[in-house]
Design an enzyme around this catalytic site. Structure first.
Site, PDB file in Angstrom:
ATOM      1  N   VAL A   5      37.186  35.295  50.321  1.00 52.49           N
ATOM      2  CA  VAL A   5      38.016  33.832  50.688  1.00 52.49           C
ATOM      3  C   VAL A   5      36.978  32.695  50.490  1.00 52.49           C
ATOM      4  CG1 VAL A   5      40.070  35.093  51.137  1.00 52.49           C
ATOM      5  CG2 VAL A   5      38.374  33.939  52.727  1.00 52.49           C
ATOM      6  N   HIS A  25      42.251  37.266  46.787  1.00 53.42           N
ATOM      7  CA  HIS A  25      42.862  37.430  48.026  1.00 53.42           C
ATOM      8  C   HIS A  25      43.166  35.909  48.756  1.00 53.42           C
ATOM      9  CE1 HIS A  25      41.538  41.823  48.683  1.00 53.42           C
ATOM     10  NE2 HIS A  25      42.839  41.774  48.007  1.00 53.42           N
ATOM     11  N   GLY A  47      29.244  45.456  46.708  1.00 52.86           N
ATOM     12  CA  GLY A  47      29.604  45.043  48.060  1.00 52.86           C
ATOM     13  C   GLY A  47      30.889  45.311  48.350  1.00 52.86           C
TER      14      GLY A  47
END
Length: 230
Positions: free
Chosen positions: A89, A105, A170
């Site tokens: 985010v 998200h 990641g």
């Protein structure tokens, strides 16, 4: 014709910039139970706590900078059409120079109306009780909380289907539906998986290259491999 590189990134690429992820620890996110600060139920129980939590995250974001992993990904736009689909985010991809970034998200630097999910505003300072939309509805963080729909998922699937190369950087590949995007790649598309603690990817049809490194070191290797393959 330029090849298209589609990249799914998660918290691991931002960790090197100092942004913590609860999945690396004890289930707490910056000292808070995620069920209290990242669910609709938590918001209904204690909106002040949720607002304070994201205000602190927003302020923290001003203190960190993109790392080499973000920067190399942006540099690859010289050679490829790069599309970044991120679970993060933060805005570190954009600040590093990536042009095509889709946030699955939500975004920390945006807020939206509690009554109209399409009423979205840029927001860089604290969000407080009494900050309203035009119809006097409370504003909330523009974050997809656990249990909520992922509005950008359809666009993410469409982008994934166009990939000539697909990289995963990641992310634990344990958060759905984001983790399922890899299933929408063409079976011939090479997949590169960068993570210091990679998991086995079940039922993967694609050629797979696992790079067990943190994002910055893994991106150095990935850049060399991709450019060598042009």
């Amino acid at each position: 014709m330029r090849k298209r590189l589609v990249v799914l990134t998660g918290a691991g690429i931002s960790a090197e910039s100092g942004i913590k992820t609860f999945r690396d620890g004890d289930g707490l996110w910056e000292g808070h139970d995620v069920m209290d600060v990242a669910t609709p139920e938590g918001w209904l129980r204690n909106p002040e706590l949720v607002l304070d939590f994201y205000n602190k995250r927003r302020q923290q974001l001003k203190e960190v900078t993109p790392n080499l992993g973000h920067e190399i990904l942006a540099q690859l736009e010289v050679h490829f059409d790069v599309f970044v689909i991120t679970q993060n985010v933060d805005d570190l991809h954009e600040r590093a120079g990536s042009k095509n970034v889709l946030h699955l998200h939500g975004e920390l630097l945006k807020v939206r109306s509690t009554a109209n999910p399409n009423y979205i505003l840029d927001w860089t300072e604290d969000l407080n009780t009494g900050d309203f939309d035009a119809q006097k509805n409370q504003l909330r963080p523009h974050i997809v909380w656990f249990g909520e729909d992922v509005p950008a998922l359809g666009e993410a699937i469409a982008i994934t289907k166009t990939a000539d190369y697909f990289a995963v950087i990641g992310t634990s590949l344990q958060v759905y539906p984001a983790a399922g995007l890899i299933d929408f790649t063409h079976p011939d598309v090479p997949v590169f998986y960068i993570d210091p603690k990679p998991i086995r990817i079940p039922n993967l049809r694609n050629p797979l290259e696992v790079i067990p490194e943190v994002a910055s070191e893994g991106m150095k290797r990935l850049k060399k491999m991709l450019i060598a393959g042009i």
